[in-house]
Design a protein around this motif. Sequence first.
Motif, PDB file in Angstrom:
ATOM      1  N   PHE A  72      58.286  13.370  81.740  1.00  0.00           N
ATOM      2  CA  PHE A  72      57.649  14.672  81.639  1.00  0.00           C
ATOM      3  C   PHE A  72      58.518  15.781  82.222  1.00  0.00           C
ATOM      4  O   PHE A  72      58.516  16.906  81.717  1.00  0.00           O
ATOM      5  CB  PHE A  72      56.275  14.678  82.312  1.00  0.00           C
ATOM      6  CG  PHE A  72      55.162  14.409  81.360  1.00  0.00           C
ATOM      7  CD1 PHE A  72      54.794  15.344  80.413  1.00  0.00           C
ATOM      8  CD2 PHE A  72      54.481  13.219  81.390  1.00  0.00           C
ATOM      9  CE1 PHE A  72      53.788  15.103  79.514  1.00  0.00           C
ATOM     10  CE2 PHE A  72      53.461  12.952  80.507  1.00  0.00           C
ATOM     11  CZ  PHE A  72      53.113  13.893  79.567  1.00  0.00           C
ATOM     12  N   SER A  75      60.888  16.460  79.377  1.00  0.00           N
ATOM     13  CA  SER A  75      60.319  16.884  78.099  1.00  0.00           C
ATOM     14  C   SER A  75      59.515  18.177  78.190  1.00  0.00           C
ATOM     15  O   SER A  75      59.267  18.816  77.172  1.00  0.00           O
ATOM     16  CB  SER A  75      59.455  15.772  77.506  1.00  0.00           C
ATOM     17  OG  SER A  75      58.309  15.555  78.286  1.00  0.00           O
ATOM     18  N   MET A  76      59.104  18.586  79.371  1.00  0.00           N
ATOM     19  CA  MET A  76      58.299  19.802  79.495  1.00  0.00           C
ATOM     20  C   MET A  76      59.051  21.047  79.005  1.00  0.00           C
ATOM     21  O   MET A  76      58.472  21.843  78.259  1.00  0.00           O
ATOM     22  CB  MET A  76      57.835  19.992  80.943  1.00  0.00           C
ATOM     23  CG  MET A  76      56.864  21.139  81.110  1.00  0.00           C
ATOM     24  SD  MET A  76      55.366  20.995  80.111  1.00  0.00           S
ATOM     25  CE  MET A  76      54.591  19.596  80.855  1.00  0.00           C
ATOM     26  N   MET A  79      58.875  20.955  75.325  1.00  0.00           N
ATOM     27  CA  MET A  79      57.527  21.314  74.826  1.00  0.00           C
ATOM     28  C   MET A  79      57.348  22.832  74.788  1.00  0.00           C
ATOM     29  O   MET A  79      56.813  23.380  73.840  1.00  0.00           O
ATOM     30  CB  MET A  79      56.448  20.710  75.726  1.00  0.00           C
ATOM     31  CG  MET A  79      56.259  19.249  75.586  1.00  0.00           C
ATOM     32  SD  MET A  79      54.900  18.742  76.661  1.00  0.00           S
ATOM     33  CE  MET A  79      55.248  17.022  76.834  1.00  0.00           C
TER      34      MET A  79
END
Length: 87
Positions: A72, A75-76, A79
């Motif tokens: 996360f 990948s945040m 996103m």
Amino acid sequence: MSWAILMLALAEIALLVWAVGRWLDDRSNIALLLMLLIIVPVCLDSITIAGGRWIGFGDTLEAMNRVRFTWFIFSMPLMLAISVAIL
């Protein structure tokens, strides 16, 4: 609660399988590849939360959470960039 999250995880896995199939049909679709990079940590998150009750506290759950949080972290930003690009 864990059953509801498990059902969510299964739905997310089905979405992941569908998306992988679509990407294998058209490997030039970069947007679909980026979507896969978003779906994988979301699936892992739901699986970890759903399975945590049955796994119990210990090294296995801690390792799953470490992988989940690390993914996360990376990948945040992706996103956010995809969200801004869509808008």
